[in-house]
Design a protein around this motif. Structure first.
Motif, PDB file in Angstrom:
ATOM      1  N   HIS A 117      28.982  39.969  36.372  1.00  0.00           N
ATOM      2  CA  HIS A 117      29.902  38.993  36.958  1.00  0.00           C
ATOM      3  C   HIS A 117      30.914  39.695  37.866  1.00  0.00           C
ATOM      4  CE1 HIS A 117      31.863  35.129  37.102  1.00  0.00           C
ATOM      5  NE2 HIS A 117      33.019  35.763  36.991  1.00  0.00           N
ATOM      6  N   ASP A 118      31.436  40.819  37.377  1.00  0.00           N
ATOM      7  CA  ASP A 118      32.384  41.582  38.200  1.00  0.00           C
ATOM      8  C   ASP A 118      31.744  41.975  39.521  1.00  0.00           C
ATOM      9  OD1 ASP A 118      34.191  41.344  36.276  1.00  0.00           O
ATOM     10  OD2 ASP A 118      34.050  43.391  35.501  1.00  0.00           O
ATOM     11  N   GLU A 152      31.097  39.021  46.628  1.00  0.00           N
ATOM     12  CA  GLU A 152      31.554  37.828  47.345  1.00  0.00           C
ATOM     13  C   GLU A 152      32.794  38.109  48.160  1.00  0.00           C
ATOM     14  OE1 GLU A 152      32.092  34.399  44.954  1.00  0.00           O
ATOM     15  OE2 GLU A 152      29.948  34.157  44.638  1.00  0.00           O
ATOM     16  N   GLU A 186      29.272  40.605  41.066  1.00  0.00           N
ATOM     17  CA  GLU A 186      29.053  39.443  41.925  1.00  0.00           C
ATOM     18  C   GLU A 186      30.353  39.071  42.637  1.00  0.00           C
ATOM     19  OE1 GLU A 186      26.354  38.162  42.623  1.00  0.00           O
ATOM     20  OE2 GLU A 186      26.983  36.377  43.714  1.00  0.00           O
ATOM     21  N   GLU A 187      31.443  39.143  41.910  1.00  0.00           N
ATOM     22  CA  GLU A 187      32.730  38.810  42.522  1.00  0.00           C
ATOM     23  C   GLU A 187      33.070  39.773  43.643  1.00  0.00           C
ATOM     24  OE1 GLU A 187      35.746  38.631  39.598  1.00  0.00           O
ATOM     25  OE2 GLU A 187      35.443  36.496  39.228  1.00  0.00           O
TER      26      GLU A 187
END
Lengths: 509, 841
Positions: B511-512, B518, B514-515
């Motif tokens: 998740h990190d 982005e 992916e952030e």
């Protein structure tokens, strides 16, 4: 505060009596001085003053003789006053135009707003004399000044431009801005002699890319200044708008663009440029050049080309050969993957394509899939399956019952640029067979489908095009397992396995 | 009933098996019943349609069936009293009612009681009070005395009254004394009870000596059991000698172990293929004809085999089993318990034994006591087992004795990560391991109910702790290396918890990333902790499974790392190569194909070359054919090249590159290249069976043969290079054309009729159970609807009838009245005419 008060009283005095006319210099001096706060106050005051004067029609209209010329003597005092005021107005506009290049954004914004205010007022209370009925009273020169201010040569003005966007909703403003931009490009790019001006071009792009062209003539209702005879004017015709729009883009694209800008233009081309052109085929040159550049730019140009081929009867020789040469390992990794495969799917959907061509595409795609990440593989394998369904003649790639027993070499020639020469039809899809051993269970399953004879209905790949690695991960992590198998080999430390690769190369220091 | 009222539905045919419900009916009866019901309900409503008043029954509890009639009466009475209380009603004559006894106010008597109180203790002395004697025995002199003392003013008229008074007084007094005695006894009882309770509370806290003394007292009272009897009884319970299985030889043990491993291996292979999982599941297990279906399965022989290890009896598992035995015993209660206890504790004192014996006998005597003791016993036992275990720990690793001597033997499972950390803080790694082991043993899930959840938490804490150790400035990898062992054990105990916590960590990391992608559009490699977690995953779970709840996400995450993360520094290269190693390790058994791995190795080779080489290969995403960060692994320095020795890359460089000089960095680069060569070699070995092996390895081969400046490299590196190249080139090229699997022939359509079993006649059989239920529901709904419509129709008819009768009644009344009027008018007229006639006459 004191400054603001004095400026306010000055404006009051000026508007009260004409005798005080010389106090106008008190307003113009700080404006010319360029001090941030002073300029801000003075700008506002000037706006109020000349706004009121414009409304009262106390500025002399018509052609402007040079200051101090002999014509003055012949005029009455009233006329002289109006003319003099008109000169001061002219000065004020000049100063404001200079302030649009000021360092502080607030000053820029103030001068932009004041100037646009003048534009609006001039459009309503025109300074030019209406000579005949068809004359447009819109202050084009003033708008040109604004547009020039918005497009500095050596700095990024995107912030100011985004502030300006609200005025672009007026149909007449948009029309004249388009014309002014065209003119500006002509003037600026002429001087640079084919050297790209990244900032200028970037500014132009950010000014013209958000332009929202009307779809129907009946949509054009929002005008800043509505003349009595506006229906007869060019401004109210969609055709004229489109023509101006087309001319602007063509003149913009005529010059060499930086790579980043190139991509940006291509991304919006099919959506917000081509549909609003009178003659979309005029874009052909630009697109074919872009298509020939290679890499991501070619992939992006494909979309525009597709529209031209599909809707405007463009004939493109060796299109498929070109498309074939576009396939390189990066197509599975680039951002525009979804768009490319969507288009490739369209191009290859024709059932009239020769089998050798489709086979070459299949073979090349699967060869390149040997370096692809799982999210691309999950998309490309159904894509290849669909190609098999559309072109059953290609099925020899997965099913060759009477072929030679053993070959020492793959007959397919990867380096061959001509699909017909690549001998793809003599080959087999060993790549997909290799992918049946892929570490991702879904990929392995998808690849295993080709072992069986395919079903008749095509897979829908539209949902798979945008698949991202993170989605893939999320899907796996959220799966609920009934039980968790465990490693039975007893652990002997971090690198304690039998034949541990790490123990050979890393230490725990 | 009346045969004329019976209506019979005649059946044309008798059908066997059909139940008839409506063959006989009583239309008259049912109609009258319906009408009666309507008059009671509908008619009432109809009559009251214009009325808004309602009659409410406010009697207390009139319709409450829960209250018994007596209670109802009492409550009503109380309510009535309440209502009347405080009402000064002029009509209430009983207002100042005073209860009297022999003409004396009761309230006054009560007041007098206080005075009598003072000499209430006279009775205890054995002497009777003067009043009492006076009352019971006529009084005699006492009365006279009293009379004399009371003085003359009382006179005669007071005499009878005073006597009466005296008697009453006496009665009241004796009554009160009685009550007081009762009160005292009650309070004494209460106090003892309270004392008992307090004692019980303390009893559990302090050691078990005090109860013993108590019990000893009791023991004195009862006859001591005969020693002979005891021995006889014990002999009866003693285990009979059983033929034990012979000791297994070392070979046999090894063979068993091998068989177990083979089974596990076979399991792993099955999961790796990932096909027949479902088939296995659905197979019903064989059920023996003798199976009682009581869920009892004799799945393994519980008896332990005597085995030797290094010449000593192998007792490693004994304690645990003993503990289990003890638990079972504890449930049974009785003597075995004590025996086992005696066996297990060498150090237990004599008095303990006595105590135990006393326990067993007292069991028979009083239930209450035995229960209490049983609880106590269990608790004690827990302590003991814990002690035993910790003792064993000590004995098992004598070298740990010195450091562990200060550690407590029991540990509670920490509730939060902070307490867990503080528990391990400042300890050596050996101590930490001991602590972990003790925590595990003290809180074994079989000891208490909540232990499982607690220990499951411990898995997460341990993982977090490991991550923290890895993120330190100088990562304590040695400690992690050791901590992996308890982690593995915990994981074996709680697979779900372990998989959940690792999945959680992976999800966070992904998740990190992916952030970051982005926001910035590119990602960077994660820290050492994530790499360690990935490595630990491969230690805890089988990485060869076709699908695994933890390993598959880890695969995808690693693939993302290799394709998305930018390579800008030497550390990134090392991290990338670490992940490549991980990939190779993950697939080493299953030989799965990892495209990212090969692409990354190609990229690593690419950045070890000088710029602007003629190509012939393409590099993919994190690497670019041109641009920044090329030549990251390029070494030009001749001296450095010569002085290089193959070295292991220290993992700590991943977090912090030491301020190394150029030479060291160059050496590290060369080590990376060597590692890359080795990985190429290993993957070549791994993938040689893939049909498109040569296509996969083509860019590698081109790079190795055409671009890599072998001759500049030191000799050692050249060895690596050649061994890698050899693996690539010796593979033969085999291409056999693909052939689809043959389709299963589609069975021909057959025209034999479909036979459906009919289980019950007269019922629709078709459809599944659900469908049948649905149909039934629909039918019932239809029937109810029809019934309701019919009822409504009948209601309307009834209403119409009543309305009609009302109208008729009204009309007839009117007619009657009109008739009356007309009649009276006629008589009047007649009279008048008669009068007229009279006049005329």
């Amino acid at each position: 505060m004191a400054l603001a008060a004095s400026l306010g009283s000055c404006v009051e005095a000026l508007l009260q009596s004409r005798a005080q006319a010389n106090r106008v210099w008190e307003l113009l001096e700080p404006l010319a001085g360029g001090q941030r706060d002073a300029a801000l106050g003075a700008g506002g005051a000037c706006g109020r003053l000349f706004g009121a004067l414009l409304r009262r029609r106390e500025l002399r209209g018509g052609r402007l003789p040079a200051e101090g010329s002999a014509e003055h003597d012949a005029l009455s005092a009233e006329q002289k006053y109006k003319l003099w005021m008109r000169y001061r107005y002219q000065d004020c506009v000049g100063y404001l135009a200079e302030l649009m290049h000021h360092d502080a954004f607030q000053v820029k914004e103030m001068s932009l707003c004041t100037l646009m205010n003048f534009v609006e007022l001039e459009a309503q209370y025109p300074l030019v004399e209406v000579e005949w009925k068809g004359t447009v009273t819109f202050p084009r020169e003033l708008l040109k000044v604004v547009v020039d201010g918005l497009l500095p040569l050596h700095e990024d003005a995107s912030l100011l431009i985004s502030r300006f966007q609200e005025y672009m909703e007026y149909d007449d403003v948009r029309y004249f801005v388009i014309k002014a931009v065209t003119e500006s490009i002509g003037q600026v790019m002429q001087k640079t002699k084919e050297r790209p001006l990244p900032f200028y071009q970037q500014n132009v792009f950010s000014l013209i890319s958000p332009i929202n062209m009307p779809n129907k003539e009946s949509d054009m209702v929002k005008f800043m200044a509505k003349q009595d005879n506006w229906e007869e004017l060019k401004v109210s015709k969609l055709q004229a708008h489109k023509q101006a729009f087309e001319k602007m883009w063509l003149s913009f694209l005529k010059h060499k663009l930086p790579t980043g800008l190139y991509k940006k233009v291509l991304v919006i081309l099919h959506d917000s440029i081509l549909p609003y052109m009178n003659e979309p085929t005029l874009m052909m040159d630009f697109l074919t050049v872009a298509y020939g550049i290679g890499g991501a730019i070619s992939l992006l140009a494909l979309n525009g080309l597709f529209i031209l081929i599909h809707q405007h009867n463009l004939e493109y020789p060796d299109f498929y050969k070109k498309l074939y040469s576009l396939l390189d390992p990066s197509i599975y990794h680039v951002k525009y993957r979804a768009r490319f495969f969507h288009l490739a799917d369209l191009f290859l959907s024709s059932s009239h394509l020769p089998a050798y061509l489709v086979a070459a595409f299949i073979k090349r795609l699967s060869r390149l899939a040997l370096t692809a990440p799982p999210e691309s593989l999950l998309m490309v394998i159904p894509f290849i399956c669909n190609l098999f369904r559309r072109h059953p003649a290609c099925k020899v790639l997965v099913h060759r019952p009477n072929g030679p027993e053993d070959m020492s070499e793959d007959p397919y020639i990867m380096e061959e640029e001509e699909p017909s020469e690549s001998r793809a039809l003599e080959s087999s899809l060993w790549e997909i067979q290799s992918l049946q051993n892929h570490y991702h269970p879904d990929v392995a399953k998808a690849a295993a489908i080709l072992n069986q004879s395919l079903s008749e209905t095509e897979d829908d790949i539209s949902g798979l095009l945008e698949l991202s690695a993170y989605e893939l991960f999320d899907k796996e992590v959220k799966k609920k397992a009934v039980d968790v198998p465990l490693e039975f080999e007893q652990v002997r430390g971090l690198f304690g396995k039998k034949n541990d690769i790490f123990a050979e190369h890393f230490t725990l220091d | 009933s009346n045969p004329f009222e019976v209506k019979v539905n005649r059946q044309k045919f008798n059908i066997l098996g059909r139940k008839t419900k409506n063959d006989v009916g009583l239309p008259g009866v049912s109609r009258s019943k319906a009408i009666r019901k309507r008059t009671q309900t509908l008619l009432k409503e109809y009559k009251e349609r214009g009325k808004t008043n309602v009659f409410k029954d406010k009697r207390f509890g009139e319709y409450d069936t829960k209250i018994s009639p007596e209670e109802k009466m009492i409550r009503r009475f109380a309510l009535e009293r309440q209502q009347n209380y405080g009402k000064k009603n002029i009509y209430n004559l009983n207002e100042d009612e005073e209860l009297t006894h022999y003409g004396q106010s009761l309230a006054e008597i009560e007041k007098l009681n206080d005075i009598v109180d003072s000499d209430s203790d006279t009775e205890e002395k054995g002497t009777l009070s003067a009043e009492l004697t006076a009352a019971h025995f006529g009084g005699g002199g006492g009365l006279l005395r009293k009379k004399a003392s009371s003085g003359q003013q009382d006179e005669e008229e007071e005499k009878p009254k005073s006597r009466k008074e005296l008697i009453e007084e006496m009665i009241a007094k004796s009554k009160q004394e009685k009550q007081e005695r009762q009160n005292r006894r009650e309070s004494a009882l209460e106090l003892t009870e309270k004392l008992d309770n307090d004692w019980k509370e303390i009893h559990t806290l302090i050691a078990r000596k005090p109860p013993k003394s108590e019990r000893k007292d009791k023991e004195v009272e009862k006859p001591k059991p005969d020693e002979y009897d005891m021995i006889v009884r014990e002999l009866g319970f003693e285990m009979k000698a059983k033929p034990s299985e012979r000791m297994k030889t070392e070979e046999e043990l090894a063979k068993e172990e091998q068989a177990r491993l083979q089974k596990l291996e076979a399991d792993r292979l099955r999961r790796m293929r990932g096909i027949d999982e479902d088939a296995n599941k659905k197979k019903p297990s064989h059920v023996s004809a003798d199976d009682l279906a009581d869920g009892f399965i004799l799945d393994k022989d519980d008896r332990r085999l005597l085995s030797y290890k290094d010449g000593k009896i192998n007792l490693e598992n004994e304690d645990e089993e003993e503990k289990d035995n003890e638990e079972e015993d504890g449930e049974e209660g009785g003597k075995e318990e004590d025996e086992s206890e005696e066996e297990s504790e060498e150090e237990s004192a004599n008095e303990d034994e006595e105590d135990g014996a006393a326990d067993s006998h007292s069991d028979l005597e009083s239930d209450v006591e035995s229960e209490e003791e049983a609880a106590g016993n269990k608790e004690r036992k827990k302590h003991k087992t814990n002690e035993n275990e910790s003792h064993n720990v000590k004995e098992l690793d004598p070298e740990l004795k010195a450091p562990t001597s200060e550690l407590p033997y029991t540990f509670a499972v920490p509730e939060s990560f902070e307490t867990f950390k503080s528990l391990l803080a400042g300890r050596t790694i050996e101590q930490q391991l001991t602590i972990l082991e003790r925590i595990q043993k003290c809180n074994h899930p079989s000891l208490a109910v909540g232990n499982k959840a607690k220990l499951e938490k411990l898995v997460g804490f341990l993982l977090e702790y490991i991550g923290e150790l890895a993120t330190l400035d100088s990562p304590e990898l040695k400690a992690i290396d050791k901590l992996v062992l308890p982690l593995y054990n915990l994981c074996q105990m709680f697979p779900e918890a372990a998989s959940d916590s690792i999945k959680f960590i992976l999800r966070d990391a992904a998740h990190d990333m992916e952030e970051v992608i982005e926001v910035k559009g590119r990602a960077t490699f994660p820290g050492l902790d994530t790499l360690i977690y990935l490595k630990i995953t491969s230690l805890l779970f089988p990485t060869s499974d076709f699908w695994h709840p933890v390993v598959t996400p880890a695969f995808i995450y690693m693939s993302q790392l290799l394709t998305k993360c930018r390579i800008t520094t030497l550390q990134d290269v090392i991290k990338g190569l670490f992940i490549c190693c991980l990939f190779l390790e993950y697939v080493s058994f299953s030989r799965r194909f990892v495209p990212e791995l090969i692409s990354f190795l190609v990229g690593v080779l690419h950045i070890s070359l000088p710029k602007k080489q003629g190509q012939g290969y393409t590099v993919v995403h994190p690497f670019t054919p041109a641009g920044k960060n090329l030549e990251l692994l390029l070494v030009c320095d001749k001296q450095d090249l010569e002085s290089w020795q193959k070295q292991h890359l220290p993992l700590s460089t991943v977090t912090r590159l030491k301020e190394a000089n150029r030479t060291e960095i160059n050496h590290m680069r060369l080590s990376c290249i060597a590692l890359c060569f080795d990985l190429i070699k290993k993957s070549a070995v791994l993938y040689e069976s893939l049909p498109s092996f040569h296509e996969i390895m083509r860019p590698v081969r081109i790079l190795l043969t055409q671009h890599v400046p072998v001759n500049e490299y030191p000799e050692k590196l050249q060895e690596w290079y050649h061994s890698a190249l050899k693996e690539l080139e010796t593979k033969e090229k085999h291409y056999t054309p693909l052939i689809c699997e043959k389709k299963k022939p589609v069975p021909l359509k057959q025209y034999t009729p479909k036979v459906v079993k009919v289980l019950e006649f007269g019922r629709k059989q078709a459809g599944s159970k659900k469908e049948q239920e649905r149909k039934q529901l629909i039918q019932r709904h239809k029937r109810e609807l029809k019934g309701a419509i019919r009822e409504i129709r009948k209601d309307n008819q009834f209403l119409a009838r009543t309305q009609l009768s009302e109208i008729m009644e009204r009309d007839s009344a009117r007619k009657r009245k009109v008739k009356e009027l007309l009649g009276s008018l006629a008589t009047q007229e007649g009279e008048w005419k008669a009068m007229k006639r009279k006049k005329g006459k």
